[in-house]
Scaffold this active site. Sequence first.
Site, PDB file in Angstrom:
ATOM      1  N   SER A  74     -10.901 -16.436  39.140  1.00  0.00           N
ATOM      2  CA  SER A  74     -10.831 -15.323  40.068  1.00  0.00           C
ATOM      3  C   SER A  74      -9.673 -14.383  39.717  1.00  0.00           C
ATOM      4  O   SER A  74      -9.629 -13.864  38.601  1.00  0.00           O
ATOM      5  CB  SER A  74     -10.726 -15.855  41.501  1.00  0.00           C
ATOM      6  OG  SER A  74     -11.060 -14.859  42.436  1.00  0.00           O
ATOM      7  N   ASP A 186     -17.636 -16.526  42.274  1.00  0.00           N
ATOM      8  CA  ASP A 186     -16.220 -16.898  42.139  1.00  0.00           C
ATOM      9  C   ASP A 186     -16.015 -18.355  41.695  1.00  0.00           C
ATOM     10  O   ASP A 186     -16.582 -19.286  42.263  1.00  0.00           O
ATOM     11  CB  ASP A 186     -15.535 -16.682  43.491  1.00  0.00           C
ATOM     12  CG  ASP A 186     -14.023 -16.650  43.394  1.00  0.00           C
ATOM     13  OD1 ASP A 186     -13.429 -17.699  43.084  1.00  0.00           O
ATOM     14  OD2 ASP A 186     -13.444 -15.575  43.616  1.00  0.00           O
TER      15      ASP A 186
END
Length: 338
Positions: A74, A186
Amino acid sequence: MRAPYATAALAVLLAACASAPGVKPPVPAPVATAAPVKVGIALGGGAAKGFAHIGVIKMLEANGIKPVVVSGTSAGSVVGALYASGMDAYAMQEKAFALDESKIRDVSLFSGGVVKGQKLQDYVNELVGGRTIEKMKKPFAAVATRLEDGERTVFVRGNTGQAVRASSSIPGVFEAVAIGKAHFVDGGVVSPVPVDAARELGADFVIAVDIGSKANGIESPTSLLGNINQSIRIMGNKLGALELQRADIVIRPRVNDIGPADFEQKNRAILEGERAAQAALPQIKAKLAALQAARQAKAQQAADAEAARRREAERKARCAQQAGWTKTLTRDADCRVD
């Protein structure tokens, strides 16, 4: 008449003994040099808290600790990509201060997410000079989650910006990223701090940077982004805890109170990263020194064993040439035991 002959024979024997080469002086064992410890850094997810990674890297480099492999999840994949491309911490800090949110946020109200993510992909590719992952100056891995089956996916080749976009696509906020026949979201869902990815890149010693916070209350139950981040945090906490145990050092900047979209606190996040890394320096240096010493001892032991093997092979070959009863008196002393 026998006495003169006996005397002459004895003289010959004594001369032969005197001329024997004897045992050759031992050859000193070579001094081995162990390869330096390969340091890796695993940068965790945390949205705007990710600026803390820059401060950590800055402090490590200032103290001679330079990671040679980089993994990121991320927000950590964004900083990791820039670092792997060759930017130092000061260059990354300059880019962070100049960052305009409009450069990375493209609203898409009629899709599976609020933010499309194409702008983030293009922005990262621009900053890394269009390099693909395999052409980075440092080995780099971006970790994402495959939406079809929840599998952890580690991108180590291909479009850098696209991999970072996939790693950063918070479900419900960003659109899932289509790559090939799969879709990705993610990486924090399955690997909040990608320690294992750094190991897979070849790191001997992994410094993990955990900027996530434990699921301990929520700032505002009406905050969409806050609730989504909290949900991801809950899902990733147990998996992340197990993976963090496989790191050699865990650095935790004090950024829990920085919100996921609070880009205005980037300077404070960087400073907190510096402070946390500075506090961890004595432990990092001690562990690195111990690991290097152990590697050196192992390398020296291997070198000594190899030198002993070669000396024994040389001795046997030399002694084989001195075989036979006629050479009994002229054999080297270390061959007379064979």
